[in-house]
Design a protein around this motif. Structure first.
Motif, short mmCIF file in Angstrom:
data_model
loop_
_atom_site.label_atom_id
_atom_site.label_comp_id
_atom_site.label_asym_id
_atom_site.label_seq_id
_atom_site.Cartn_x
_atom_site.Cartn_y
_atom_site.Cartn_z
N SER A 26 0.84 -1.19 0.00
CA SER A 26 0.00 0.00 0.00
C SER A 26 0.87 1.25 0.00
CB SER A 26 -0.91 0.01 1.23
OG SER A 26 -0.15 0.21 2.40
N ARG A 27 0.32 2.34 -0.44
CA ARG A 27 1.04 3.61 -0.44
C ARG A 27 1.41 4.00 0.98
NH1 ARG A 27 3.33 7.44 -3.97
NH2 ARG A 27 4.23 8.87 -2.46
N GLU A 28 0.49 3.77 1.91
CA GLU A 28 0.74 4.10 3.32
C GLU A 28 1.95 3.32 3.85
OE1 GLU A 28 -1.56 3.59 7.58
OE2 GLU A 28 -2.75 3.82 5.77
N GLU A 29 2.01 2.03 3.52
CA GLU A 29 3.13 1.20 3.96
C GLU A 29 4.43 1.68 3.31
OE1 GLU A 29 4.99 -1.98 6.06
OE2 GLU A 29 3.03 -1.06 6.27
N TYR A 30 4.39 1.99 2.03
CA TYR A 30 5.56 2.48 1.30
C TYR A 30 6.08 3.77 1.94
CZ TYR A 30 8.35 4.69 -2.33
OH TYR A 30 9.35 5.33 -3.00
N ASP A 31 5.16 4.72 2.19
CA ASP A 31 5.57 5.99 2.80
C ASP A 31 6.23 5.75 4.16
OD1 ASP A 31 4.66 7.42 0.63
OD2 ASP A 31 2.74 7.96 1.57
N SER A 32 5.69 4.80 4.90
CA SER A 32 6.27 4.47 6.20
C SER A 32 7.69 3.94 6.06
CB SER A 32 5.38 3.44 6.91
OG SER A 32 5.95 3.01 8.11
N TRP A 33 7.91 3.07 5.09
CA TRP A 33 9.25 2.53 4.85
C TRP A 33 10.22 3.65 4.46
CZ3 TRP A 33 10.74 -2.89 3.41
CH2 TRP A 33 9.87 -3.83 3.95
#
Length: 122
Positions: free
Chosen positions: A44-51
């Motif tokens: 997800s975009r949210e997970e990517y941004d977190s990484w």
């Protein structure tokens, strides 16, 4: 890891929009395989941004030093509670502040923003 974390490229292509919906609901990425070998990852975009945020933090030596120092301070009991900080800065939860330059009032109470309808230009 279980089979829910993997999908072959053909199934990913044939069910792409379902895969997008599924990945948004999951807290972890899905591996896309070619001939059984993981070749790509979708998240997800949210997970990517977190990484990305984590990598930026870890790659900043000055910030990491500050974090380590803060952890040491906390373990040693060198910190203030929220209530102590509020008293120190004279923050009153019931106070309303006026910003005359922007002609708006700001309350210290947090409200969830409401979605306003946008009028279409005629």
């Amino acid at each position: 890891m279980n089979n829910l974390n993997y999908i072959n490229a053909t199934d990913a292509r044939n069910n792409f929009f379902d895969l997008l919906e599924n990945v948004k609901k999951r807290p972890y990425p899905i591996n896309i395989t070619v001939k059984g070998v993981p070749e790509a990852v979708i998240m997800s975009r949210e997970e990517y941004d977190s990484w990305v945020d984590t990598m930026e933090t870890l790659s900043d030596p000055e910030l990491m030093d500050q974090i380590k120092e803060s952890e040491a301070d906390f373990k040693a009991g060198r910190y203030q509670t929220l209530e102590e900080v509020e008293r120190e800065f004279g923050w009153d939860k019931n106070k309303i502040v006026a910003d005359k330059s922007k002609k708006k009032y700001v309350s210290s109470h947090f409200k969830q923003s409401s979605k306003k309808r946008i009028k279409k230009a005629r």
